[in-house]
Design a protein around this motif. Structure first.
Motif, PDB file in Angstrom:
ATOM      1  N   VAL A  63       0.879  -1.167   0.000  1.00 22.35           N
ATOM      2  CA  VAL A  63       0.000   0.000   0.000  1.00 22.35           C
ATOM      3  C   VAL A  63       0.913   1.213   0.000  1.00 22.35           C
ATOM      4  O   VAL A  63       1.702   1.408   0.922  1.00 22.35           O
ATOM      5  CB  VAL A  63      -0.911   0.013   1.240  1.00 22.35           C
TER       6      VAL A  63
ATOM      7  N   VAL B  25     -15.349   0.608   4.447  1.00 20.19           N
ATOM      8  CA  VAL B  25     -14.489  -0.399   3.819  1.00 20.19           C
ATOM      9  C   VAL B  25     -14.790  -0.499   2.323  1.00 20.19           C
ATOM     10  O   VAL B  25     -13.907  -0.642   1.484  1.00 20.19           O
ATOM     11  CB  VAL B  25     -14.675  -1.759   4.514  1.00 20.19           C
ATOM     12  N   GLY B  29     -11.616   1.079  -0.185  1.00 18.74           N
ATOM     13  CA  GLY B  29     -10.774  -0.030  -0.616  1.00 18.74           C
ATOM     14  C   GLY B  29      -9.578   0.412  -1.430  1.00 18.74           C
ATOM     15  O   GLY B  29      -8.542  -0.251  -1.438  1.00 18.74           O
ATOM     16  N   ASP B  30      -9.700   1.531  -2.112  1.00 21.86           N
ATOM     17  CA  ASP B  30      -8.588   2.015  -2.922  1.00 21.86           C
ATOM     18  C   ASP B  30      -7.409   2.420  -2.058  1.00 21.86           C
ATOM     19  O   ASP B  30      -6.273   2.381  -2.479  1.00 21.86           O
ATOM     20  CB  ASP B  30      -8.994   3.265  -3.732  1.00 21.86           C
ATOM     21  N   PHE B  31      -7.713   2.843  -0.857  1.00 19.03           N
ATOM     22  CA  PHE B  31      -6.659   3.473  -0.065  1.00 19.03           C
ATOM     23  C   PHE B  31      -6.056   2.545   0.969  1.00 19.03           C
ATOM     24  O   PHE B  31      -4.867   2.588   1.224  1.00 19.03           O
ATOM     25  CB  PHE B  31      -7.210   4.729   0.610  1.00 19.03           C
ATOM     26  N   GLY B  32      -6.891   1.716   1.575  1.00 24.96           N
ATOM     27  CA  GLY B  32      -6.360   0.800   2.573  1.00 24.96           C
ATOM     28  C   GLY B  32      -6.908  -0.572   2.323  1.00 24.96           C
ATOM     29  O   GLY B  32      -7.594  -0.800   1.334  1.00 24.96           O
ATOM     30  N   PRO B  33      -6.581  -1.476   3.205  1.00 28.57           N
ATOM     31  CA  PRO B  33      -7.127  -2.820   3.053  1.00 28.57           C
ATOM     32  C   PRO B  33      -8.645  -2.791   3.007  1.00 28.57           C
ATOM     33  O   PRO B  33      -9.264  -1.996   3.717  1.00 28.57           O
ATOM     34  CB  PRO B  33      -6.633  -3.546   4.309  1.00 28.57           C
ATOM     35  N   GLY B  34      -9.193  -3.625   2.200  1.00 31.19           N
ATOM     36  CA  GLY B  34     -10.657  -3.672   2.131  1.00 31.19           C
ATOM     37  C   GLY B  34     -11.117  -3.598   0.704  1.00 31.19           C
ATOM     38  O   GLY B  34     -10.317  -3.497  -0.215  1.00 31.19           O
ATOM     39  N   PHE B  37     -15.682  -7.134  -1.216  1.00 31.97           N
ATOM     40  CA  PHE B  37     -15.987  -8.381  -0.532  1.00 31.97           C
ATOM     41  C   PHE B  37     -16.052  -8.196   0.977  1.00 31.97           C
ATOM     42  O   PHE B  37     -17.031  -8.567   1.627  1.00 31.97           O
ATOM     43  CB  PHE B  37     -14.944  -9.435  -0.886  1.00 31.97           C
ATOM     44  N   GLN B  38     -15.002  -7.565   1.499  1.00 32.16           N
ATOM     45  CA  GLN B  38     -14.970  -7.375   2.947  1.00 32.16           C
ATOM     46  C   GLN B  38     -16.146  -6.522   3.395  1.00 32.16           C
ATOM     47  O   GLN B  38     -16.800  -6.801   4.406  1.00 32.16           O
ATOM     48  CB  GLN B  38     -13.654  -6.703   3.356  1.00 32.16           C
ATOM     49  N   ILE B 125     -12.925   0.627 -11.155  1.00 33.76           N
ATOM     50  CA  ILE B 125     -12.711  -0.099  -9.906  1.00 33.76           C
ATOM     51  C   ILE B 125     -13.865   0.171  -8.942  1.00 33.76           C
ATOM     52  O   ILE B 125     -14.386  -0.735  -8.300  1.00 33.76           O
ATOM     53  CB  ILE B 125     -11.364   0.303  -9.275  1.00 33.76           C
ATOM     54  N   GLU B 129     -16.221  -2.881  -7.658  1.00 37.49           N
ATOM     55  CA  GLU B 129     -16.233  -3.134  -6.215  1.00 37.49           C
ATOM     56  C   GLU B 129     -17.644  -2.977  -5.663  1.00 37.49           C
ATOM     57  O   GLU B 129     -18.064  -3.706  -4.764  1.00 37.49           O
ATOM     58  CB  GLU B 129     -15.287  -2.162  -5.488  1.00 37.49           C
TER      59      GLU B 129
ATOM     60  N   ASP D  49      -4.763  -7.219   3.402  1.00 37.12           N
ATOM     61  CA  ASP D  49      -6.072  -7.465   2.777  1.00 37.12           C
ATOM     62  C   ASP D  49      -6.522  -8.889   3.011  1.00 37.12           C
ATOM     63  O   ASP D  49      -7.665  -9.143   3.387  1.00 37.12           O
ATOM     64  CB  ASP D  49      -5.984  -7.206   1.278  1.00 37.12           C
ATOM     65  N   PHE D  52      -7.374  -9.503   6.643  1.00 34.67           N
ATOM     66  CA  PHE D  52      -8.690  -8.912   6.935  1.00 34.67           C
ATOM     67  C   PHE D  52      -9.796  -9.859   6.457  1.00 34.67           C
ATOM     68  O   PHE D  52     -10.717 -10.215   7.199  1.00 34.67           O
ATOM     69  CB  PHE D  52      -8.748  -7.567   6.205  1.00 34.67           C
ATOM     70  N   LEU D 134      -3.311   5.074  -7.308  1.00 31.71           N
ATOM     71  CA  LEU D 134      -4.206   4.335  -6.426  1.00 31.71           C
ATOM     72  C   LEU D 134      -3.319   3.726  -5.341  1.00 31.71           C
ATOM     73  O   LEU D 134      -2.438   2.939  -5.652  1.00 31.71           O
ATOM     74  CB  LEU D 134      -4.905   3.234  -7.219  1.00 31.71           C
ATOM     75  N   PRO D 135      -3.523   4.072  -4.091  1.00 29.92           N
ATOM     76  CA  PRO D 135      -2.548   3.632  -3.081  1.00 29.92           C
ATOM     77  C   PRO D 135      -2.533   2.129  -2.883  1.00 29.92           C
ATOM     78  O   PRO D 135      -1.472   1.538  -2.765  1.00 29.92           O
ATOM     79  CB  PRO D 135      -3.003   4.328  -1.809  1.00 29.92           C
ATOM     80  N   ASN D 136      -3.708   1.486  -2.821  1.00 31.53           N
ATOM     81  CA  ASN D 136      -3.709   0.067  -2.510  1.00 31.53           C
ATOM     82  C   ASN D 136      -3.527  -0.749  -3.779  1.00 31.53           C
ATOM     83  O   ASN D 136      -4.436  -0.888  -4.583  1.00 31.53           O
ATOM     84  CB  ASN D 136      -5.016  -0.322  -1.812  1.00 31.53           C
ATOM     85  N   THR D 139      -5.892  -3.670  -4.374  1.00 29.57           N
ATOM     86  CA  THR D 139      -7.181  -3.344  -4.978  1.00 29.57           C
ATOM     87  C   THR D 139      -7.039  -3.144  -6.481  1.00 29.57           C
ATOM     88  O   THR D 139      -7.877  -3.601  -7.265  1.00 29.57           O
ATOM     89  CB  THR D 139      -7.758  -2.077  -4.331  1.00 29.57           C
ATOM     90  N   ALA D 143      -9.145  -5.505  -8.914  1.00 26.69           N
ATOM     91  CA  ALA D 143     -10.284  -4.993  -9.667  1.00 26.69           C
ATOM     92  C   ALA D 143      -9.935  -4.654 -11.101  1.00 26.69           C
ATOM     93  O   ALA D 143     -10.812  -4.572 -11.945  1.00 26.69           O
ATOM     94  CB  ALA D 143     -10.855  -3.773  -8.978  1.00 26.69           C
TER      95      ALA D 143
END
Lengths: 188, 160, 508, 193, 513
Positions: A63, B25, B29-34, B37-38, B125, B129, D49, D52, D134-136, D139, D143
């Motif tokens: 990330v 979440v 999702g683009d920025f952190g985990p998630g 689906f979550q 995306i 999502e 991810d 989680f 896009l940071p993650n 993802t 996607a």
């Protein structure tokens, strides 16, 4: 066996052990819920196998810190204005598109190289060739994570179907022990 | 379970936050985990909690099974529809229109409200999502309904 | 027919049975129309076959191919050569007579499912003609199997337990041998030679000279072919033939005289001539094992025939014995034996069909199927038993029966090849033939009728006890014709010899 | 190091415990714990991810579903009479094969492993360029790069949803259906006896 | 429009049924869903025929999903082999769906029909997706789509054994899929990519340059890489479970027996074939025949397992009185023939294996369709109840007999073509014992098929057979289309054998035709 090898591989072995425990439960146990539990353990262990192989020493989660990401965003917005499509295009092998795509692909490769150069420019320390590294941060390979997200989802889907089948079976037969059910069927 | 008032109160307090967290979440999702689906799992868990505490009929009133069933389908359609849309739109390249492949979000580039609405890859995306989120929420809820519908415990409660 | 090319004639010949099939199915509900169609078509077919024969025997080798409908290299193709032509002539000629006979028999016997009967009959004839004309092993095999399957409903015509068991043995042995041995042999041939075409002089000769196949392997291959062609009824794969006796008699006639068994021995001959080549067999002694088996079959089958009281069963074993003659001819593989074998196809066909027609006529007319019950029956059925006697003479190989010539050539071949014991086997077999066939007409004519009251009644009513009570006319006429035919063939043999000569000379 | 070793040990212990347990309720709970431990290890391996998701799915939904099934189907596992020799043999062989397979693997965390070096530039750089920041990256991969897999995944979930609905939903007609089925089976029984 | 379709052909073939499945659920109404799935199935068939024509004309087609080039993205790689496979999967799918109507109403409660259609389409999507994709992980995902929907479809069967059979299949199937996943993981670890072609290239480079193990350059032949061996083993075992190769076949008889007739028709005709395809792809596309068959004795292993499987399963089939189960065992035996062909790893053998996939799909599809007709009218699939049905259901009985002849491998049916090709291939490889055993084994088929034919035609009719009437027209017509196809493709083999030959040539490294 060198100790080097042992420390390099021991967590694979533990993963293998976990997988085999799950596998054993699946094939040795006749209780259906236990079988499904075994299947779950088996699948989680496979997920661990994939995740283990994606890890790189000293790496971090893939990330990108927002500061860095923003930097690129700016860069890209400039880029976007120059060329509306900023990523590798569909280099479709169909004859009709080949010529168009070819030229474009070259252009993009060039861009990518430029970018890679730019990215490693201010890298500190020894840049190990090929390791995903941006601004001195080594990132763990994200692909296994992505694959495993899919695999986990597939796993839960399978579990859900399996459990619903168990519910039906237990309603119809009154038991979820495979031995007993087979006996009942044989008697019929 | 609905005989314990504390649980009812606590869950009433918690559920909005779970929902909020689920939405976070979903869209973060683009920025952190998630991601979808979550988020779907979390949103569904809010509904399930509601069902567990207040009973199946109550939650089915909030989210009728018929609607949930359609939502299951809708999510997949949004996802696949995004893909089909990209093939239909095609991508702009050197001023001309060239075909864009299935799920090629580059086709979703647009200049409407630039900087405010997501576009291109981001829009793609976001859409897929979103589709995943809807389907997962609906499927999880539906699975809960199905299992609960078979349970004598719940059926008796419904009649009581 | 002068302006029709021989190639077109092949197509017509193959198409006609199918036309008959179509007409039979369409006209199934109106028996008279149905039978008229069959007879007309079969007559036309015989005529066309004769015309084609004219071309072929004067040296033409018409060829017609459907092209590579199968895999590349495996085509359905037809080339007419004298051996096949002779067989086709026999099959087409006897189809006419069998049809006429079958009408009489089936109606006289009030059989069920007559439409199915005539339809399957037409398919069987189609398969026989196509096999006769086949230009390669592949086509031959395909038609061989079509024949097996199309005759299965005929064998199980009655549909009862007995018919089912008979059909099971019939299909079981024929399919098993063809799949397990015949197909294997074909594949082996293909892998060794790369071709399946029937070639004058044989295709395996080249392979042998190139060392692709050893002498011993050739012998094994020949065994595979001989046993694989279960329709040749070589012992120990002969059980299907007596088992198929449950079928109505016209079917037996078809099976034993015309189509099925003759396809078998014809295939053996054709393979010996065009795949191995008679020189190769003679040089490598590839046929030696089969010579012994065939000789044993001849004798054993004759011995078994003697023990059978049921007329059809006795004839069945006689057939097994006679077929082994032809296989023997192929295995000896000298000029004379091949010609003898080819000739015997025709001679035996005409002779044996007469015998079966007679058996059927007796069954329809007097409701008797056991030989011991036929004492004195000749007086009531003089034509039938007269024909029976003539055919017997032909089968035994006595002049003026056609069989005399074919057996003569076979014996000649045996002497040529220096296998004296085969000569002995042939002689003994002929004696056995006399022993199991001749008593039947003799008894029918000479022996007094067993039941005395009936006897006296007859004496009162008829002139000298000769009260004629033949089977239906449609049964008796064909059997008289075939009886006359088997005598005619005796005088006609020279032509057949001349026709068949090219096939044995081609290799030289 | 210490953390990962202890987590791995705990995982192994939990797995064995589950295998030996006869009480299904406890086994289900332990499975949840197993998933949770697995998730923690994934977190250590830089896969937040997956961690989680695994926590949500393994420790959450599947535990919940299994408990639900237990409530419907009984909580105790009957001891098996079958000998464990054959399964042990199968598992032993499979495990031995896998361990044998690990011997030539790149070592844990090896930066020169093909997984890390094969794709050049790697997904992280590439996505920075393609995704306009896009940071993650996970993802982005999920996607976009492998969006089609995720469509497949959604289809799997959809399939599972419909499947469960079809297997478990009770319809008025369904009841009739079961009645006729029962009568059919009794009929069959009558004939065979 | 044409241009659009032509360009997106590879993906549309899979996505069209995928989209139709949720639409069926969204529509919810039985008739609408039925109509939609009919239309979509035929569209899919049309698209795949188009695809096969296009591949024959221009050679291999690549389609990058999301526009991302491999190894970043997922690639659809269409060549003659998978285009051929996709055609017959979608073709069988469409025809079985047309056939399904009356049988479905009989066996599945009406309220579940729309879900049946959705799952049916998903199953087809999964199978098609497995064929089309050039990405290993994508194979796994689509395998799961098809598997999950198959489990659910099987559980729809009338008796209480259906959910049990589905559960058993689910467990076996999931073990297989997980093995596959492990194999994919190990391969990924050694090559760093998931694209099949790319993995092949990578392995080729190891073969010439050697693998780096522990930082040490290994010898330039990669049988030394134990990981690769194990990866291959896991992929093989995983797929063998899905294929129902002899010792791993235990899930199949129950599944086929207790599933609704329609499901059995479709699954028997297509599902195992796709796993065979995936196996072919892995052996010939990723690893090489040299690796699989020369360095590893996989060929010998496959022959022995196939032959033992053929004999054991055929003999088991003879003893089954439940016709569906009888055919299920026959299917296990037939998989053996396909593997025999594949293990020969030469042009003829591979062609034979591929052709047999197609031919067996037709034959088994046709036979199961006939069984479905009997099941509908007689209400039973037990041999005893079928006695004398030849009188009351002549056309269905004839369809059975014709299909059965195909299974036996009688000339003029397509079964003969496959057997013939296999035989010549075995001869070419000088595997005389294999050839002989193969022929002997096919005689067992005569027994288990002909027993039924005899019962149909030569037994006094059972109570049920007396009351029975001929099957509904739509079922009869579709059954005969498939059975007729077995004869058509037995005579006119240019198309099937030609395409299979092309496919084999491509797989063996020859140029595209």
């Amino acid at each position: 066996m060198s100790s080097d090898q042992f420390f390099g591989l021991y967590n694979y072995w533990i993963v293998v052990f976990l997988m085999m425990t799950g596998f054993y439960i699946v094939i040795a146990r006749k209780n259906m819920i236990k079988t499904v539990i075994g299947l779950n353990i088996f699948q989680v262990s496979v997920v661990l196998l994939y995740i283990t192989m994606g890890k790189v020493t000293g790496g971090t989660a893939p990330v990108i810190p927002p500061a860095l990401a923003g930097q690129h965003d700016a860069h890209d917005q400039h880029d976007t204005h120059a060329a509306p499509s900023g990523h590798t295009p569909a280099a479709n092998a169909t004859a009709a598109n080949e010529t168009v795509d070819h030229g474009h692909a070259d252009h993009v490769t060039e861009l990518a190289h430029e970018l890679a150069h730019e990215l490693t420019h201010d890298a500190t320390g020894d840049a190990i060739h090929g390791v995903t590294e941006t601004a001195g941060v080594i990132y763990t390979n994200p692909l296994p994570s992505v694959l495993m997200l899919t695999a986990i989802v597939v796993g839960i889907a399978t579990t859900a179907v399996a459990l619903s089948l168990i519910v039906r079976i237990s309603e119809d037969y009154g038991t979820i022990e495979e031995d007993e059910i087979l006996q009942m069927d044989r008697r019929q | 379970m609905n005989s314990f008032p504390i649980i009812r109160v606590v869950s009433k307090l918690i559920i909005p936050y779970i929902l909020l967290f689920g939405l976070y979440v979903q869209f973060h999702g683009d920025f952190g985990p998630g991601g979808g689906f979550q988020a779907g799992v979390i949103l569904a868990s809010a509904l399930i909690l509601y069902g567990l505490v207040f009973g199946l009929p109550a939650v089915q009133e909030v989210a009728p099974p018929r609607v949930i069933e359609k939502l299951i389908a809708l999510g997949v359609l949004i996802y696949a529809g995004t893909g089909i849309a990209t093939t239909l739109i095609g991508r702009t390249h050197d001023g001309g229109q060239v075909p864009a492949n299935f799920l090629d979000y580059e086709a979703l580039n647009h200049d409407v409200l630039h900087g405010f609405l997501p576009h291109g890859q981001h829009l793609g995306i976001f859409l897929v999502e979103f589709g995943v989120g809807i389907t997962v929420t609906a499927v999880m809820t539906m699975i809960f309904y199905c299992f609960a519908g078979r349970s004598r415990l719940f059926n008796e409660k419904a009649s009581a | 027919m002068n302006n029709v090319t021989p190639e077109a004639m092949i197509q017509i010949c193959l198409a006609l049975p199918l036309v008959a099939l179509l007409l039979v199915v369409v006209a199934g509900r109106i028996p008279n129309l149905r039978e008229a169609c069959t007879i007309t078509v079969s007559s036309v077919l015989f005529y066309v076959t004769c015309c084609l024969a004219g071309h072929v025997f004067s040296g033409a080798r018409p060829h017609w191919s459907l092209g590579d409908v199968m895999m590349p290299g495996f085509e359905i193709a037809f080339t007419v050569e004298p051996l096949g032509m002779l067989f086709a002539l026999v099959a087409a000629g006897l189809w006419v007579l069998t049809t006429i006979y079958a009408i009489g028999y089936m109606r006289g016997h009030h059989e069920i499912n007559q439409t199915r009967f005539f339809a399957c009959f037409a398919i069987a004839i189609f398969a026989a003609l196509a096999a006769a004309f086949s230009a390669n092993l592949f086509t031959l095999f395909v038609m061989y199997e079509v024949m097996t399957l199309s005759t299965y409903p005929l064998v199980t015509h009655h549909g009862d337990e007995k018919a089912r068991n008979g059909g099971r043995v019939y299909l079981g042995i024929l399919l098993s041998t063809s799949v397990a041995f015949f197909m294997l042999a074909i594949a082996w041939t293909w892998s060794v030679t790369g071709t399946l075409d029937f070639t004058e002089g044989g295709v395996l000769a080249t392979a042998f000279s190139e060392g692709k196949i050893s002498q011993r392997q050739l012998a094994i291959l020949f065994c595979l072919f001989a046993f694989g062609i279960g329709k040749a009824a070589l012992m120990p794969f002969h059980r299907w033939l007596p088992a198929a006796m449950v079928a109505p008699t016209p079917v037996s006639a078809l099976l034993h005289a015309v189509a099925v068994v003759k396809v078998g021995v014809f295939s053996v001959l054709k393979i010996a001539v065009y795949i191995f080549g008679i020189d190769l067999i003679a040089d490598t002694h590839a046929g030696d094992w089969i010579c012994h088996v065939a000789a044993a079959s001849i004798l054993l089958a004759s011995l078994v025939a003697m023990t059978k009281d049921n007329l059809k069963a006795r004839l069945a074993y006689s057939t097994i014995s006679q077929l082994a003659y032809i296989t023997l001819g192929a295995a000896i593989a000298t000029e004379a034996s091949i010609i003898g074998g080819g000739m015997h196809i025709a001679m035996h066909a005409v002779g044996k069909i007469t015998l079966f027609f007679c058996a059927g006529a007796i069954y329809v007319g007097a409701h008797k199927s056991n030989i011991s019950d036929m004492r004195g029956l000749g007086r009531a059925m003089p034509f039938t038993f007269g024909a029976f006697l003539i055919a017997t003479i032909s089968i035994i190989g006595l002049p003026p029966g056609g069989g005399a010539w074919s057996k003569y050539f076979l014996a000649l071949g045996a002497v040529d090849s220096g296998k004296a014991f085969l000569m002995g086997a042939l002689m003994i077999s002929s004696l056995l033939n006399i022993a199991y066939l001749v008593p039947i007409p003799i008894r029918a004519f000479m022996a007094p009728v067993e039941t005395p009251e009936e006897d006296t009644q007859d004496k009162h009513s008829g002139a000298g006890g000769w009260k004629i009570k033949e089977g239906p006319l449609l049964c008796v006429v064909p059997l008289c014709i075939t009886a006359v035919g088997s005598v005619a063939l005796f005088f006609f043999a020279n032509h057949i010899y001349q026709w068949l000569l090219p096939i044995v000379q081609a290799g030289h | 190091m210490f953390v990962s070793v202890s987590i791995l040990t705990l995982l192994a212990v939990t797995a064995i415990a589950i295998a030996r347990m006869r009480d299904l309720w406890a086994a289900v709970m332990f499975t949840g714990i197993f998933s949770f431990l697995g998730a923690s290890w994934m977190l250590i391996l830089d896969a937040p991810d997956v961690a989680f998701t695994e926590a949500a799915v393994g420790a959450g939904i599947s535990t919940f579903l299994m408990l639900g099934t237990l409530a419907l189907a009984g909580k105790k596992e009957k001891p098996t009479t079958a000998s464990p020799i054959v399964p042990l043999l199968v598992v032993g062989i499979t495990g031995a094969a896998l361990v044998y397979g690990t011997l030539d693997m790149p070592h844990f965390g090896d930066p020169a492993a093909p997984v890390q070096t094969r794709i050049e530039p790697g997904f992280v750089e590439k996505s920075q360029h393609d995704m306009h920041g896009l940071p993650n990256v996970v993802t982005a991969l999920l996607a976009s790069y492998r969006g089609y897999d995720t469509l497949g995944e959604t289809a799997v979930i959809f399939t599972a949803g419909i499947a469960v609905l079809m297997i478990l939903r009770r319809d008025p007609e369904d009841c009739d259906h079961r009645v006729t089925q029962k009568s059919a089976s009794t009929e069959k029984k009558g004939r065979s006896s | 429009m044409i241009e659009y379709l032509d360009f997106h052909l590879p993906v549309l073939t899979i996505v069209v049924p995928l989209i139709a499945a949720p639409l069926c659920v969204l529509l919810g109404a039985r008739t609408m869903a039925k109509l939609l799935s009919w239309v979509v199935c035929w569209i899919t068939f049309g698209l795949s025929v188009w695809l096969v024509a296009k591949v024959s004309a221009v050679g291999k087609i690549s389609y990058y999903l999301g526009g991302w080039e491999p190894p970043y993205g997922i690639e659809y790689a269409i060549d003659p082999l998978n285009a051929f496979l996709m055609t017959f999967i979608s073709g069988m799918g469409a025809i079985v769906l047309m056939y399904s109507g009356p049988s479905l109403s009989d066996e599945v409660p009406q309220s579940k029909h729309y879900m049946f259609y959705a799952l049916y389409l998903l199953c087809m999507t999964g199978l098609l997706g497995m064929c089309a994709t050039g990405d290993l992980f994508n194979v796994f995902v689509f395998l799961e789509i098809s598997s999950l929907s198959t489990y659910a479809l099987i559980s729809l069967g009338k008796t209480r054994r259906a959910p049990l059979a589905a559960f058993q299949y689910l467990i076996m199937g999931t073990i297989g899929a997980t093995f596959l996943l492990i194999g994919i993981g190990l391969l990924y670890q050694m090559t760093g990519t998931l694209n099949m072609a790319d993995i092949g290239v990578q392995l080729e480079s190891y073969r010439t340059a050697g693998v780096v193990v522990d930082g040490v350059q290994g010898p330039p032949h990669w049988e030394g890489s134990r990981t690769m061996l194990v990866a291959f083993a896991f992929l093989t075992v995983g797929l063998c479970i899905k294929m129902a190769v002899f010792p791993l076949h235990t899930w199949l008889p129950n599944s086929y027996t207790y599933a609704p007739s329609v499901v059995t028709c479709f699954v028997a005709a297509t599902a195992t074939k796709v796993s065979v395809y995936a196996f072919i792809r892995i052996v010939f596309g990723i690893f090489t025949p040299t690796f699989a068959f020369e360095l590893l004795p996989l060929d010998t292993a496959l022959w022995s397992f196939s032959l033992v499987g053929i004999f054991v399963a055929s003999i088991a089939a003879i003893y089954q009185t439940n016709i569906k189960r009888r055919l299920a065992y026959s299917s296990i035996a037939q998989i053996g023939y396909m593997l025999l062909g594949i293990s020969m790893a030469n042009q003829h053998g591979l062609t034979a294996g591929i052709v047999h996939m197609f031919n067996h799909a037709l034959i088994k599809g046709g036979l199961f369709m006939a069984v479905g007709c009997f099941a509908l009218r007689l209400g039973s699939v037990h041999l005893d109840d079928w006695r004398g049905a030849g009188k009351t259901m002549p056309w269905t009985s004839l369809a059975w007999a014709t299909g059965g002849l195909g299974l036996i491998g009688v000339p003029v049916t397509c079964g003969f073509i496959s057997k013939w090709l296999l035989l010549t291939a075995a001869m070419e490889n000088e595997l005389y014992p294999v050839a002989a055993l193969m022929l002997v084994s096919s005689l067992l088929a005569v027994i288990y098929i002909w027993q039924v034919v005899e019962v149909l035609y030569f037994s006094p009719p059972s109570e049920k057979a007396k009351k029975a009437t001929e099957a509904p027209l739509i079922m009869l017509v579709t059954t005969w289309v498939v059975v007729g196809a077995t004869v058509v493709f037995g005579v006119w083999t240019t198309w099937s054998a030609g395409l299979a030959g092309d496919a084999a040539r491509v797989l063996l490294g020859g140029g595209t035709p």
